[in-house]
Design an enzyme around this catalytic site. Sequence first.
Site, mmCIF file in Angstrom:
data_model
loop_
_atom_site.group_PDB
_atom_site.id
_atom_site.type_symbol
_atom_site.label_atom_id
_atom_site.label_comp_id
_atom_site.label_asym_id
_atom_site.label_seq_id
_atom_site.Cartn_x
_atom_site.Cartn_y
_atom_site.Cartn_z
ATOM 1 N N HIS A 169 -32.094 -35.065 -44.266
ATOM 2 C CA HIS A 169 -33.079 -34.798 -43.215
ATOM 3 C C HIS A 169 -34.336 -35.650 -43.350
ATOM 4 C CE1 HIS A 169 -33.284 -31.264 -46.160
ATOM 5 N NE2 HIS A 169 -34.208 -32.113 -46.563
ATOM 6 N N HIS A 198 -32.859 -42.262 -48.634
ATOM 7 C CA HIS A 198 -34.202 -42.119 -49.204
ATOM 8 C C HIS A 198 -34.946 -43.446 -49.322
ATOM 9 C CE1 HIS A 198 -33.511 -37.932 -51.262
ATOM 10 N NE2 HIS A 198 -33.239 -37.936 -49.959
#
Length: 445
Positions: A169, A198
């Site tokens: 997310h 990330h």
Amino acid sequence: MAKFTFIGAGSLGFTRKLVTDILSFPSLAESTFLLMDINEERLDVVKKVVERIIEKGNFPAKVEATTNRAEALIGADAVICTILVGGVQIFRHDIEIPKKYGVDINVGDTRGPAGIFRALRTIPVMVDIAKDIEKYCPDAYFLNYTNPMTMLSKAVQDTTNVKYVGLCHSVQHTAEMLARWLGASMDEITYTCSGINHLAFYSEFKWNGEDAYPRLRELMEDPQIYNEEQVRNEMFLHLDYYVTESSGHNSEYNAWFRKRPDLIEKYCTHGTGWNPGEYAYILNEYLDQEQTWKAELRASLDHPVDLTRSTEYASYILNAIMGDGTLFTFNGNIENEGYIDNLPDGSCVEIPILASKRGFDPIKVGNMPEHLAVLANTHARCESLAVEAALTGDKRKVFQAICMDPLTSAVLSLAEIKSMVDELFEINKDWLPTFNKESKVESGA
């Protein structure tokens, strides 16, 4: 009626959120949820929580629970995975042993020495799950939320043919944060984001069709905004593009912020966002929860039921594929097959993907900005080497992958890294079935 199987359903927060999201689509309201977990106590409570959601929304849905994975998978249309292999008392060594050698880790679930050893424990289980999907529900879609995302995704796709995507997310949550800083609503924001999990960057970030980066650069002069994400904002100011995932996480992916105590104090201590970068942040939360999880789990049965749909991708994907067919574009983690030209083919990349009745259609990005590709390439190659090591039981390649980690290599010598890896192997030996029981990393030929 669709059947959705949750593996690791005892992850209450994820299961509660994703079930609520799925049922919020009328086309999926008659779904059957099959909850599977090896912890019967967690499973019993989570089943009751899902029953409360169904009752509150008056949904024509059903829920079942089992500790038998094969039983859970038979006939599934989609499988959602949220597992943790080993628990906190083994995970803690991923953080504490590197710290003893001088490698200061904030979360440790994605890459570097901690992420790699988490992957070594988890890859055999993930591959077994994927092979069971091939056996019991070969047409099912496999949606994985378990970390370390890149290494698990590559391992599954290297060893099976399941219809897989890894979900995080960080992309949408970062976009929401930037929109908040701009004073914009998300329906006014468009972006293109790509890279690795990330460490994906927004190559475009637009507000009402106009480039929003100039305004974001101006906002960096506001101390309230700068201090919210000190690491990420420093990266933005110097690298020119905004990165996904929190400051704390990003501080452990490179050597700029955590290689010296003074840098940790300057960049990773005083930020006002949710994770500025303190040592062992998530580990400390896990250790606290180890004392309180049973009481918190029971208390969840009395919490008010919230039927608000979240921004997690899973339900929108499932609605696009097997619901009302509304197209949905999201950032997912899959193996690179020419989608990002200047990252290695076969590495795991995070790119835009279109979900529809056709399934998944990855969208070719082309080149990342070259300097960002250099950063992502280092990690992508380390992670591919670690996956190869996990699948072949080669300890030497584990060591060599960790040698190339930017933060580790900035802090330790090769001999120190070898000692650290030997110690990590020794403490993990009962959790690494693909490796022999000897603990030391042998010299190469």
